[in-house]
Enzyme design. Structure first.
Site, PDB file in Angstrom:
ATOM      1  NE  ARG A  48      -2.928  -1.645   3.035  1.00 60.04           N
ATOM      2  CZ  ARG A  48      -3.003  -2.972   3.205  1.00 60.04           C
ATOM      3  NH1 ARG A  48      -3.443  -3.750   2.221  1.00 60.04           N
ATOM      4  NH2 ARG A  48      -2.645  -3.527   4.334  1.00 60.04           N
TER       5      ARG A  48
ATOM      6  CG  ASN B 254      -8.531 -11.294  11.826  1.00 63.00           C
ATOM      7  OD1 ASN B 254      -8.010 -10.577  10.996  1.00 63.00           O
ATOM      8  ND2 ASN B 254      -8.240 -12.587  11.928  1.00 63.00           N
TER       9      ASN B 254
ATOM     10  CG  ASP C  44     -11.244 -11.620   9.117  1.00 62.00           C
ATOM     11  OD1 ASP C  44     -10.270 -11.149   9.726  1.00 62.00           O
ATOM     12  OD2 ASP C  44     -11.337 -11.646   7.877  1.00 62.00           O
TER      13      ASP C  44
ATOM     14  CB  CYS D 126      -5.128 -24.409  -5.261  1.00 57.26           C
ATOM     15  SG  CYS D 126      -4.124 -25.893  -4.992  1.00 57.26           S
TER      16      CYS D 126
ATOM     17  CG  MET E  47       2.780 -20.840  -8.635  1.00 63.57           C
ATOM     18  SD  MET E  47       1.366 -21.237  -7.558  1.00 63.57           S
ATOM     19  CE  MET E  47       1.628 -23.003  -7.322  1.00 63.57           C
TER      20      MET E  47
END
Ligand code: CA
Length: 723
Positions: A159, A305, A350, A646, A687
């Site tokens: 950010r 959370n 959460d 995944c 990945m």
């Protein structure tokens, strides 16, 4: 004015050093005015920023975006006047800087002395000429791609930076804090923010704060509380801005009480926890908002959370679980706590309180109060006295069913027992996405209006079967560890419930008066996912959305006055700044789901090009997949592994999610499947390898499942029956 970069770099390096020495020590009164850096005929001053300059920027530098929320007060409200309700129609494209990424873009660009400092999702920092977009330098911290696995929600993200003392500070996704020379982009220091050796790492997605000579940074990843090693606890770290030396740490949740507490606040906090919470970490990460209050010399943090999410698993027997879901005020010199306010005691959903915090002074109940305002995930808007943490006002800003209201006497939300999901799995509003999440709001002090990007995205909460049947939760290591039912059984529970569709998924841009709680106006977004905000003194609110459209609304009425299709996905908040008398707006635009585009920085100005040419439409046709050779049992086994490891990124049912749609894999990718999933062949692209949780057989079953899904959807497409 020329912007001859090589000359500028040499000159600026020495100016940066001089500026560093002129920094105000933390305890000294601010100087009357910012130090004069001397004549600067042809170069910007490259980030010679100190506390005094940031403090005075709101009034003295309307053309700068000098800190994350523009100034320390985080209003994200601009006083530049060229773009107003009349001229906004002439806003067009000034320049575009490609960032070559398909990951989500969330950063706030800072603009100081004509230079824009902006980050991409892999934590690469760019210094750009803010008038032309021309690259001055780029710094790649070369993050460990393996750690992209520990993203809360689909891929890496960042950010933005902080600029101070001729330096640019970046928190990297692999949890380092790095200082870079603002003039040259050279690395000055680089520290690991992990508090202890772990078998896995924290991540960082938020922008650091710099104030009073220190850099403050928290961490992300409380969705990954471990089962075989210490889990994720939240904490804030403060480093000396000059040297990178650790000054102090404030932990937001207590560790194992059999060991000494790191600081005395934790001894009190531990009394609000039950069971063996430390084994899974507890959560409370400081993953987004860190704010400095120059008036009260205080740093405020919003905490995340609980980990795992359900309190029945995390702290069996109850308790408020301090300091989860809280706003905590700490002393920047010592890290000692001054006060706290907990938005969601005993968080069960959460409900992070890490959202944007705004500082101001307002008239409330007949008194002038120094306030801090926040719209956290839980759906209530809070006005808090920042001198002592007293709750002054709280009102619901969106649809919610987990609580009825906030009791202003006790300062606590009144939960609705009908919404307890422990024995009664159900939809809860807001869900884990929150009524408002990291997308910054903005505050118009003259109109006394807070503009909030809100959303109504319910989640169906259900405890895991193993826990409800045995009372034991088998936390999984190195993957999401939410403590909620997921995957196929979750889908089955939703389908069998009396409301399989759930509440409508939608988003709104809302304008509220924080004194009265009156909603002045509300605009329903065309798509549920909309971006962060910028407002202006000329009566405009700017917001982009996930369909790529950037819009300007009238601050008084919510009427849409202008829009531009950027053919991308806009979650990042726009900023505005001025260079050589020209006002610009800039926003990060991510890759588009329907058109062939990748990430970029887009800058706008009056009289710029009115529209983007339409890029090629993305081919949505599924290619013919390899034939399915696996048995139904093997596919079912792959389904379980897929949704454990995944699906968070690649989407439920392998239909594509935040990143690659695996049904579209090429023949080459199919052939390389095990090299990618186990060998880490695509690690540098984000990945990671999963060889610690999947063996060869399990990885092959995942491949079988993807092939089965691809075949089913391809056959439906060919038969014309695709959904
Ligand atoms: Ca979370």
């Amino acid at each position: 004015m020329t912007r001859a970069v090589p000359i500028a770099v040499a000159v600026l390096a020495s100016v940066a050093m001089a500026g560093w020495l002129l920094l105000t020590p933390p305890d000294a009164p601010p100087p009357e005015q910012a130090p004069d850096p001397g004549p600067s005929a042809f170069t910007p001053r490259a980030g010679i920023v100190d506390d005094a300059r940031i403090m005075s920027a709101a009034a003295d530098e309307p053309g700068a975006w000098i800190a994350y929320g523009r100034t320390y007060e985080q209003h994200r409200h601009a006083s530049l006047t060229a773009v107003d309700r009349e001229t906004v129609a002439d806003l067009g494209i000034a320049w575009v800087k490609p960032l070559d990424t398909i990951h989500r873009l969330q950063a706030t660009p800072l603009v100081v002395d004509g230079v824009m400092y902006v980050t991409d999702p892999m934590s690469v920092v760019y210094a750009l000429d803010a008038a032309s977009g021309e690259e001055i330098w780029r710094f790649d911290p070369e993050i460990n791609g393996q750690l992209v696995r520990f993203s809360c929600c689909g891929g890496p993200m960042n950010r933005g930076v902080a600029v101070y003392g001729g330096r640019v500070f970046i928190g990297t996704f692999d949890a380092r804090l790095v200082a870079v020379d603002a003039a040259s982009g050279e690395k000055l220091w680089d520290v690991n923010t992990n508090y202890a050796p772990h078998e896995f790492s924290y991540t960082i997605s938020g922008a650091p704060l710099v104030a009073a000579g220190k850099v403050y940074i928290g961490n992300s990843s409380s969705e990954f509380g471990g089962a075989t090693t210490a889990g994720h606890r939240g904490y804030l770290s403060a480093y000396d801005a000059a040297t990178g030396e650790l000054a102090w740490r404030f932990f937001t949740v207590p560790g194992n009480p059999a060991e000494p507490f790191e600081h005395p606040e934790l001894e009190e906090a531990a009394k609000t926890w039950k069971g063996e919470w430390w084994k899974m970490g507890g959560g409370g990460t400081v993953w987004n908002s860190i704010v400095y209050d120059p008036e009260l010399h205080t740093v405020y943090i919003g905490t995340g959370n609980g980990a795992p999410w359900p309190r029945a698993i995390r702290s069996p027997g109850g308790g408020d679980n301090l300091f989860l879901s809280s706003i905590v005020a700490v002393d920047p010199d010592t890290g000692e706590m001054k006060w706290y306010y907990q938005t969601t005691p005993g968080d069960n959903w959460d409900f992070a309180a890490t959202q944007h915090m705004v500082l101001d002074e307002i008239e409330l109940h007949g008194e002038r109060r120094k306030v801090l305002m926040q719209a956290p995930k839980n759906g209530f808007f809070y006005v808090i006295d920042r001198e002592n943490g007293e709750l002054l006002n709280a009102f619901a800003f969106g649809a919610l069913n987990w609580a009825t209201h906030v009791d202003l006497e006790t300062g606590r939300p009144v939960e609705d027992p009908a919404a307890y999901y422990e024995d009664n799995p159900q939809w809860i509003l807001p869900g884990n996405s929150g009524a408002h999440t990291w997308h910054p709001m903005s505050w118009d002090p003259a109109r006394r209006l807070v503009f909030i990007p809100t959303q109504e995205l319910a989640l169906f909460y259900a405890l895991p079967q193993e826990f409800t049947e045995t009372g034991v939760y088998k936390a999984r290591f190195n993957t999401w560890n939410l403590g909620l039912e997921r995957g196929q059984r979750h889908a089955d529970l939703v389908a069998a419930s009396d409301d399989p569709e759930g509440p409508p998924r939608q988003g709104f841009l809302k304008a509220f008066d924080p004194v009265t709680g009156e909603m002045r106006w509300s605009v329903r977004n065309t798509v549920p996912y909309a971006g962060g905000l910028l407002s202006t003194a000329t009566g405009l609110v700017f917001q982009g959305d996930s369909a790529g459209v950037l819009s300007a609304y009238d601050s008084d009425t919510g009427e849409r006055l202008w829009n531009l299709d950027a053919y991308g996905s806009i979650g990042a908040p726009p900023v505005t700044y001025e260079v050589d008398g020209e006002q610009y707006l800039a926003v990060l635009v991510g890759a588009h789901w329907s058109h062939e585009t990748t990430g970029r920085v887009v800058a706008l100005r009056l009289g710029g090009a009115p529209a983007f040419p339409e890029p090629p439409v993305r081919d949505r046709t599924l290619p013919k997949p390899p034939p399915l050779t696996a048995s139904p049992e093997q596919v079912a086994e792959g389904n379980v592994h897929y949704h454990l490891y995944c699906g968070a990124c690649h989407g439920g049912q392998a239909r594509g999610g935040l990143i690659a749609d695996l049904r579209r894999m090429t023949r080459e990718t199919h052939d390389a499947f095990l090299a990618i999933v186990l060998g880490g062949a695509y690690r540098d692209r984000g990945m990671a390898s999963f060889d610690d949780v999947l063996d060869v057989t399990a990885a092959q079953r995942v491949h079988d499942y993807v092939i089965a899904r691809a075949n089913a959807d391809w056959e439906a497409q060919e038969a014309g029956t695709a959904q």
